[in-house]
Design an enzyme around this catalytic site. Sequence first.
Site, short mmCIF file in Angstrom:
data_model
loop_
_atom_site.label_atom_id
_atom_site.label_comp_id
_atom_site.label_asym_id
_atom_site.label_seq_id
_atom_site.Cartn_x
_atom_site.Cartn_y
_atom_site.Cartn_z
N GLU A 119 28.27 86.18 88.31
CA GLU A 119 29.67 86.58 88.21
C GLU A 119 30.23 85.86 86.99
OE1 GLU A 119 31.93 85.56 91.85
OE2 GLU A 119 33.04 84.38 90.39
N TYR A 131 24.11 87.47 78.59
CA TYR A 131 23.51 88.09 79.78
C TYR A 131 22.97 89.49 79.46
CZ TYR A 131 25.93 84.27 82.15
OH TYR A 131 26.37 83.04 82.53
C1 LIG Z 1 27.76 81.11 77.22
C2 LIG Z 1 27.00 79.89 76.65
C3 LIG Z 1 26.16 79.28 77.77
C4 LIG Z 1 26.09 80.39 75.53
O1 LIG Z 1 25.26 79.31 75.13
P1 LIG Z 1 24.68 79.19 73.63
O2 LIG Z 1 23.60 78.20 73.64
O3 LIG Z 1 25.79 78.99 72.68
O4 LIG Z 1 24.09 80.67 73.43
P2 LIG Z 1 22.89 81.07 72.46
O5 LIG Z 1 22.99 80.33 71.18
O6 LIG Z 1 21.62 80.98 73.21
O7 LIG Z 1 23.26 82.60 72.19
C5 LIG Z 1 22.39 83.66 72.56
C6 LIG Z 1 23.16 84.96 72.36
O8 LIG Z 1 24.29 85.05 73.23
C7 LIG Z 1 25.39 85.68 72.55
N1 LIG Z 1 26.46 84.70 72.26
C8 LIG Z 1 26.41 83.39 72.53
N2 LIG Z 1 27.58 82.79 72.14
C9 LIG Z 1 28.34 83.77 71.60
C10 LIG Z 1 29.65 83.79 71.03
N3 LIG Z 1 30.40 82.67 70.92
N4 LIG Z 1 30.13 84.96 70.61
C11 LIG Z 1 29.41 86.10 70.69
N5 LIG Z 1 28.15 86.15 71.22
C12 LIG Z 1 27.63 85.00 71.68
C13 LIG Z 1 24.81 86.17 71.22
O9 LIG Z 1 24.26 87.46 71.46
C14 LIG Z 1 23.73 85.14 70.98
O10 LIG Z 1 22.71 85.60 70.12
P3 LIG Z 1 22.89 85.33 68.54
O11 LIG Z 1 23.24 83.88 68.36
O12 LIG Z 1 21.54 85.69 68.01
O13 LIG Z 1 23.99 86.23 68.10
C15 LIG Z 1 27.98 78.84 76.06
O14 LIG Z 1 28.85 79.49 75.16
C16 LIG Z 1 28.79 78.08 77.09
O15 LIG Z 1 28.34 77.08 77.64
N6 LIG Z 1 30.03 78.57 77.38
C17 LIG Z 1 30.91 77.91 78.32
C18 LIG Z 1 30.43 78.04 79.75
C19 LIG Z 1 30.29 79.47 80.18
O16 LIG Z 1 31.09 80.33 79.84
N7 LIG Z 1 29.23 79.72 80.98
C20 LIG Z 1 28.92 81.04 81.47
C21 LIG Z 1 29.76 81.42 82.64
S1 LIG Z 1 29.31 80.58 84.12
#
Ligand SMILES: CC(C)(COP(=O)(O)OP(=O)(O)OC[C@H]1O[C@@H](n2cnc3c(N)ncnc32)[C@H](O)[C@@H]1OP(=O)(O)O)[C@@H](O)C(=O)NCCC(=O)NCCS
Length: 167
Positions: A119, A131
């Site tokens: 979710e 996701y």
């Molecule tokens: C969501 C989260 C876990 C992503 O972690 P991350 O290590 O930055 O993600 P990645 O570097 O592995 O990104 C993989 C892909 O996800 C997508 N993505 C990740 N961050 C993004 C951003 N800020 N904007 C757009 N796409 C994004 C992209 O498709 C990315 O691929 P790319 O870098 O080749 O474009 C991180 O932003 C986070 O911790 N957010 C706060 C907590 C949260 O929202 N958790 C999820 C809900 S429970």
Amino acid sequence: MDAPSETERSFRIDLAGTHDLDALAALEAVVFDPPWSPGQLAAALEAPPPGADAGPLTLVIRAGDALAGYALFQRVLDEAELLRLAIGPEHRRRGLGARLLEVGLARLAELGVVRCHLEVAASNQPAIGLYELFGFVPSGLRRGYYPDGDDALLMQRAAPPPGRHES
Ligand SMILES: CC(C)(COP(=O)(O)OP(=O)(O)OC[C@H]1O[C@@H](n2cnc3c(N)ncnc32)[C@H](O)[C@@H]1OP(=O)(O)O)[C@@H](O)C(=O)NCCC(=O)NCCS
């Protein structure tokens, strides 16, 4: 053989242990509002006994001794739910979230999980984008579910059939 990526060189994924509790609580407080309590996190660190058909799976990704992020799944029989996924703000957009998700889903598949649910706030495009990369598709919407009025998007992913690589 390909040279190891920056992620593979500098970061390490482990099963979380009770010694991670303080660091998990600190990261939780930075990333989520409201954060989970130490009691909720401690329950997520209780490894189920071998062969159990339900229980938490919590993975951490470390940069040296520091905790860079974590993923927390809850498994019941052949289904699982991703309850938390967080990467520290200073470590984002370097593939760590994707790596954690990949390793977690592969581990769940080994445990017999065929479907994973989650979710996410409908406005959380970074997470939704991540996701979708892993094959999660929308499965429902809870309107106004969060205290700030945001909708909750429900997503699910069926594991690839046996013999095919995860993600
Ligand atoms: C969501 C989260 C876990 C992503 O972690 P991350 O290590 O930055 O993600 P990645 O570097 O592995 O990104 C993989 C892909 O996800 C997508 N993505 C990740 N961050 C993004 C951003 N800020 N904007 C757009 N796409 C994004 C992209 O498709 C990315 O691929 P790319 O870098 O080749 O474009 C991180 O932003 C986070 O911790 N957010 C706060 C907590 C949260 O929202 N958790 C999820 C809900 S429970």
